[in-house]
Write a protein that holds these residues in place. Sequence first.
Motif, PDB file in Angstrom:
ATOM      1  N   ARG A   1      49.070  54.152  34.108  1.00 17.80           N
ATOM      2  CA  ARG A   1      48.608  54.413  35.468  1.00 17.80           C
ATOM      3  C   ARG A   1      47.788  53.252  36.023  1.00 17.80           C
ATOM      4  O   ARG A   1      47.832  52.959  37.216  1.00 17.80           O
ATOM      5  N   LEU A   2      47.012  52.599  35.161  1.00 12.46           N
ATOM      6  CA  LEU A   2      46.029  51.616  35.607  1.00 12.46           C
ATOM      7  C   LEU A   2      46.319  50.280  34.939  1.00 12.46           C
ATOM      8  O   LEU A   2      46.449  50.197  33.720  1.00 12.46           O
ATOM      9  N   SER A   3      46.446  49.238  35.749  1.00 12.80           N
ATOM     10  CA  SER A   3      46.615  47.893  35.199  1.00 12.80           C
ATOM     11  C   SER A   3      45.261  47.217  35.093  1.00 12.80           C
ATOM     12  O   SER A   3      44.375  47.415  35.928  1.00 12.80           O
ATOM     13  N   ALA A   4      45.105  46.417  34.054  1.00 14.94           N
ATOM     14  CA  ALA A   4      43.865  45.676  33.840  1.00 14.94           C
ATOM     15  C   ALA A   4      44.227  44.258  33.414  1.00 14.94           C
ATOM     16  O   ALA A   4      45.201  44.041  32.691  1.00 14.94           O
ATOM     17  N   SER A   5      43.448  43.285  33.879  1.00 14.34           N
ATOM     18  CA  SER A   5      43.699  41.897  33.499  1.00 14.34           C
ATOM     19  C   SER A   5      42.393  41.134  33.430  1.00 14.34           C
ATOM     20  O   SER A   5      41.425  41.458  34.123  1.00 14.34           O
ATOM     21  N   ILE A   6      42.386  40.122  32.574  1.00 15.62           N
ATOM     22  CA  ILE A   6      41.252  39.202  32.486  1.00 15.62           C
ATOM     23  C   ILE A   6      41.825  37.800  32.364  1.00 15.62           C
ATOM     24  O   ILE A   6      42.826  37.579  31.678  1.00 15.62           O
ATOM     25  N   ALA A   7      41.213  36.859  33.068  1.00 13.67           N
ATOM     26  CA  ALA A   7      41.672  35.472  33.058  1.00 13.67           C
ATOM     27  C   ALA A   7      40.477  34.547  32.892  1.00 13.67           C
ATOM     28  O   ALA A   7      39.428  34.757  33.522  1.00 13.67           O
ATOM     29  N   VAL A   8      40.627  33.546  32.053  1.00 17.67           N
ATOM     30  CA  VAL A   8      39.635  32.481  31.883  1.00 17.67           C
ATOM     31  C   VAL A   8      40.333  31.171  32.231  1.00 17.67           C
ATOM     32  O   VAL A   8      41.417  30.892  31.700  1.00 17.67           O
ATOM     33  N   TYR A   9      39.751  30.379  33.112  1.00 17.76           N
ATOM     34  CA  TYR A   9      40.473  29.232  33.637  1.00 17.76           C
ATOM     35  C   TYR A   9      39.594  27.989  33.763  1.00 17.76           C
ATOM     36  O   TYR A   9      38.368  28.066  33.829  1.00 17.76           O
ATOM     37  N   HIS A  10      40.273  26.845  33.786  1.00 19.57           N
ATOM     38  CA  HIS A  10      39.652  25.551  34.060  1.00 19.57           C
ATOM     39  C   HIS A  10      40.587  24.831  35.022  1.00 19.57           C
ATOM     40  O   HIS A  10      41.698  24.438  34.670  1.00 19.57           O
ATOM     41  N   LEU A  11      40.133  24.674  36.266  1.00 17.68           N
ATOM     42  CA  LEU A  11      40.972  24.129  37.341  1.00 17.68           C
ATOM     43  C   LEU A  11      40.330  22.855  37.878  1.00 17.68           C
ATOM     44  O   LEU A  11      39.193  22.882  38.350  1.00 17.68           O
ATOM     45  N   LYS A  12      41.078  21.769  37.815  1.00 13.52           N
ATOM     46  CA  LYS A  12      40.567  20.469  38.273  1.00 13.52           C
ATOM     47  C   LYS A  12      41.424  19.975  39.426  1.00 13.52           C
ATOM     48  O   LYS A  12      42.658  20.081  39.396  1.00 13.52           O
TER      49      LYS A  12
ATOM     50  N   LYS B   1      46.653  40.899  29.859  1.00 20.00           N
ATOM     51  CA  LYS B   1      47.056  41.903  30.836  1.00 20.00           C
ATOM     52  C   LYS B   1      47.420  43.172  30.085  1.00 20.00           C
ATOM     53  O   LYS B   1      48.081  43.116  29.044  1.00 20.00           O
ATOM     54  N   SER B   2      46.993  44.319  30.640  1.00 25.08           N
ATOM     55  CA  SER B   2      47.167  45.570  29.920  1.00 25.08           C
ATOM     56  C   SER B   2      47.428  46.708  30.878  1.00 25.08           C
ATOM     57  O   SER B   2      47.084  46.639  32.069  1.00 25.08           O
TER      58      SER B   2
ATOM     59  N   ASN C   1      50.554  44.332  21.593  1.00 24.60           N
ATOM     60  CA  ASN C   1      51.055  45.678  21.320  1.00 24.60           C
ATOM     61  C   ASN C   1      51.766  46.138  22.590  1.00 24.60           C
ATOM     62  O   ASN C   1      51.776  45.407  23.590  1.00 24.60           O
ATOM     63  N   PRO C   2      52.375  47.326  22.595  1.00 22.16           N
ATOM     64  CA  PRO C   2      53.132  47.728  23.797  1.00 22.16           C
ATOM     65  C   PRO C   2      52.310  47.760  25.083  1.00 22.16           C
ATOM     66  O   PRO C   2      52.876  47.694  26.177  1.00 22.16           O
ATOM     67  N   ALA C   3      50.989  47.840  24.978  1.00 23.04           N
ATOM     68  CA  ALA C   3      50.162  47.968  26.174  1.00 23.04           C
ATOM     69  C   ALA C   3      49.441  46.696  26.568  1.00 23.04           C
ATOM     70  O   ALA C   3      48.931  46.589  27.679  1.00 23.04           O
ATOM     71  N   VAL C   4      49.372  45.701  25.668  1.00 20.74           N
ATOM     72  CA  VAL C   4      48.553  44.516  25.914  1.00 20.74           C
ATOM     73  C   VAL C   4      49.371  43.248  25.681  1.00 20.74           C
ATOM     74  O   VAL C   4      49.992  43.081  24.626  1.00 20.74           O
ATOM     75  N   ASN C   5      49.376  42.358  26.684  1.00 24.13           N
ATOM     76  CA  ASN C   5      49.978  41.030  26.567  1.00 24.13           C
ATOM     77  C   ASN C   5      48.906  39.963  26.695  1.00 24.13           C
ATOM     78  O   ASN C   5      48.040  40.044  27.572  1.00 24.13           O
ATOM     79  N   LEU C   6      48.957  38.967  25.811  1.00 22.22           N
ATOM     80  CA  LEU C   6      48.094  37.804  25.904  1.00 22.22           C
ATOM     81  C   LEU C   6      48.917  36.644  26.473  1.00 22.22           C
ATOM     82  O   LEU C   6      50.121  36.557  26.225  1.00 22.22           O
ATOM     83  N   TYR C   7      48.267  35.748  27.211  1.00 22.69           N
ATOM     84  CA  TYR C   7      49.021  34.637  27.790  1.00 22.69           C
ATOM     85  C   TYR C   7      48.170  33.384  27.893  1.00 22.69           C
ATOM     86  O   TYR C   7      46.939  33.425  27.880  1.00 22.69           O
ATOM     87  N   GLY C   8      48.847  32.260  27.998  1.00 21.89           N
ATOM     88  CA  GLY C   8      48.210  30.981  28.275  1.00 21.89           C
ATOM     89  C   GLY C   8      49.148  30.151  29.121  1.00 21.89           C
ATOM     90  O   GLY C   8      50.372  30.296  29.049  1.00 21.89           O
ATOM     91  N   THR C   9      48.589  29.274  29.960  1.00 18.69           N
ATOM     92  CA  THR C   9      49.436  28.482  30.854  1.00 18.69           C
ATOM     93  C   THR C   9      48.803  27.141  31.161  1.00 18.69           C
ATOM     94  O   THR C   9      47.579  26.972  31.111  1.00 18.69           O
TER      95      THR C   9
ATOM     96  N   LEU D   1      54.673  41.772  36.072  1.00 12.66           N
ATOM     97  CA  LEU D   1      53.463  40.964  36.202  1.00 12.66           C
ATOM     98  C   LEU D   1      52.787  40.718  34.859  1.00 12.66           C
ATOM     99  O   LEU D   1      52.212  39.654  34.633  1.00 12.66           O
ATOM    100  N   LYS D   2      52.877  41.692  33.944  1.00 11.19           N
ATOM    101  CA  LYS D   2      52.231  41.496  32.645  1.00 11.19           C
ATOM    102  C   LYS D   2      52.971  40.470  31.794  1.00 11.19           C
ATOM    103  O   LYS D   2      52.423  39.955  30.816  1.00 11.19           O
ATOM    104  N   ASP D   3      54.229  40.137  32.173  1.00 11.29           N
ATOM    105  CA  ASP D   3      54.991  39.120  31.452  1.00 11.29           C
ATOM    106  C   ASP D   3      54.891  37.748  32.099  1.00 11.29           C
ATOM    107  O   ASP D   3      55.510  36.792  31.612  1.00 11.29           O
ATOM    108  N   LEU D   4      54.131  37.633  33.161  1.00 12.77           N
ATOM    109  CA  LEU D   4      53.991  36.360  33.872  1.00 12.77           C
ATOM    110  C   LEU D   4      52.759  35.625  33.348  1.00 12.77           C
ATOM    111  O   LEU D   4      51.652  36.160  33.396  1.00 12.77           O
ATOM    112  N   PRO D   5      52.930  34.387  32.851  1.00 11.62           N
ATOM    113  CA  PRO D   5      51.788  33.668  32.275  1.00 11.62           C
ATOM    114  C   PRO D   5      50.931  32.973  33.329  1.00 11.62           C
ATOM    115  O   PRO D   5      50.676  31.775  33.261  1.00 11.62           O
ATOM    116  N   GLN D   6      50.493  33.716  34.298  1.00  9.50           N
ATOM    117  CA  GLN D   6      49.601  33.198  35.341  1.00  9.50           C
ATOM    118  C   GLN D   6      49.008  34.394  36.063  1.00  9.50           C
ATOM    119  O   GLN D   6      49.651  35.442  36.177  1.00  9.50           O
TER     120      GLN D   6
END
Length: 830
Positions: free
Chosen positions: A647-658, A640-641, A597-605, A144-149
């Motif tokens: 043990r604990l997954s964390a994610s933040i998403a900022v979006y613009h949906l039209k 995503k981190s 880094n090994p614990a944090v992935n950034l993404y855009g889609t 899931l951390k490798d999925l850009p959505q």
Amino acid sequence: MIKHLPSIYIYFLTLTILSLPAYSQINTDQNTGTIAGTVKQADGLPAVYVNVFIKDTQKGTSTDADGKFKIANLAAGKHTIVLSAVGFNTIEKEVTVNSGETSDLAWVLDESAMNLQLVEIIGRQERGYKNTTSFIGSKSATLLKDLPQSVGYVTKELAQDQAAYRVNDVVKNISGVNQFSFYNDITIRGHRIQGQRDSGNLVNGMRAFTSFWKQQLIPHIERVEVIKGPASAMFGNASPGGTINRVTKKPLTETRQTISATVGSFSTFRTLADFTGPMSKDETLLYRLNLGYENSGSFRDMQNDKNLVVAPSFSFLPNEKTRVNFDIVYQGSQGRLDRGQAVFGDGDLYSVPISKALNAANDYLNEESINATVSLNHQFTDNLSFNSIYMRSGYTEDLLEHRTANAYASLGDGSLDIEKVEMRVFIRKRVWNNDNFNNYFNYNFKVGNIENKLLVGYDYFQQVLESGGSQLEARGYYSADRTETINTYDPDQPELYALDDEGNPIPMVAHFDLTDPDANSLRDMSGYSYTTRIYSQSKLSSHGIYIQNQATWGKFQLMLGLRKEYYTDLLNYKSDNEDPVTQDALIPRIGLVYALNPAVNLYGTYVQGYQPQTSSVINDVNAGGPFDPLIGELFEVGAKSDLFKGRLSASIAVYHLKQKGALYNASDATNPDLLVQIGEEVSKGVEVDFAGSITDNWSIVASYSYNDATITESDDETEIGQQKPNAPKQTGNVWTKYMINKGALQGIGFGLGANFVSERYGSITRGTTTPIFPGYEVVDAAVYYQLEKFRIQMNINNVFNKTHWVGGYDFLRAFPGAPRNLLTTISYTF
């Protein structure tokens, strides 16, 4: 079939008890020793039912519910121990056994993304609130951390801890997702998805026809996933806001039987059974049988549910490269259709008790649905695999209801009696059948330093409304000679109507008096006259060709996808007037992931969405049209981190949906079903999610979302800038469970949670003020006691008895949340 359920359970319970293994004393030898240990997942939770065996021997066992195992009577010396479980990387370790001693060991299993697609066929072993992998977002095995959505989820363990039984019970745990109404009716990022539509609802990645009126049950569900934003590049016709996917429980290689029973407030009674294991000695044929029965009342008058779920599943594993799965899910439901709470016409939500429903005692809603799925996975080589899935989905609706005519009672002077509701009656029968066929190849290859996962596929979908679909409707006011009815009252022409002694028009279906405690009594229907609406047989179908590649180069992962969709709607299907409506769309998808880094992935889609809105989809001849398709466009960035050593997954998403082309009620008094298309809507915001555990015995999920979802283009300027219906600007949720794992109180646990939803608008009604439903905060709690294979839990929902509304259309159809209620569940695993 429902009334015979107890005998079914007695049979399976007897079968289970008779099949319990007998244990005998193991003789030990002076030159032997023992290997014992504990196996955990990466998040610290016990890894249950893991195969543990000594290499090149017949000796082995599996871990128990605490992740523990023991292999005794081993010859002294060196042995190679192997730990394997579906969905995890296999471990091989050399262990030295000393005579007369016990080697106490510990291992941690890492989840394997490469095995994921096999997991979806033969079941999952993991437990806990965290889910690290899925293939629903890309149709290839992807962390899931490798999925850009953004993908939200609720595992079966969280659902069990919250005593949840329906999809609507668990969506509060996912940011940006909340109820629109009582029904199978959800908003994702402010955009609505509904049952009885072929978009927005998936089962194992396949489009399934579902009830709109009844929330979807989850006793047979492994997890509920929500793909946020358009998923059209993978699945074709899809809601711009998001898609809900329910992953069913699959057979396991370990024998396991679990039964549970729940009793509680509102005369709630539920019983569940889950049986799984091998059907052959070589474990090439596996089975799973999930059974669920509910006979429950409600805090709402006249509402009750009798639900039956029968879900058998079989997996055939002839070799390491081929997997075949066959499963059926049957659901039967008996009850009444609850159209919501009507309050006085002045809009005071507290003027009528939240328990008041508009049904008559002779109303009913009977539904049946069945999904039958056959799936094949074949691994040609280590890098090339093929998946083929076919699902047949059917749904039957049989309805009689007294319901609001979406108006208050008309008086002779043209005013309204705000304490009485104008009523109508529906008698309706409809049957739908869906066919869904999906085929795709996954090919992994390398070009220089770039690793690629190529996906190429084709799918076909068709939905048929079978012949015989029709509805009888009784409504309106009697004409002066009582030979016919007129839908609405015109005070300027009272001579056209039959009037009572007070000069008020006489309705054919008596008004519902909100102040009358006996208004739900049996209604005499012998005097009703009906108009007939025919739901002409229709067929819609789509073909899709899609290609996608996930390329990994160092810390970067690039996903490119493209789908060509061909859509056809056959109006007046199988008649001389058959009229095809065709559309096509080219749907792109692009996403980029960067491993900071090994614990944090950034993404855009960037993703586009496409959803037809033809007559067969809307399924209402009075809705108007034709309408253009609903078009979506998503821009999203996030991170995503994994925290606390994974043990604990964390994610933040900022979006613009039209989205462009949404349909809303036209507020036409002469045609309450008429729809109008609004130009453009935009939702933009931020979402934060946490799921997993902080320590081995402390689990948590938490989420927060801010969503500014407004109408930006409309032919009615008063609507521009207004928040979309049932789209709260802010929502949040937290649930945490702590289990005591040592000392005199070992086995006792506590759960505590809270969720809040800000105020929301109801349905947009042109020419009138849009109703507003207040925000709310609700607190839930639980206590648990676990003793080996026995578990008892007590859940208290809405601890402070907060009066609240989970959604609403207007003041005639508001949807209150349940007051304080208590559920007690006892379960035992054999």
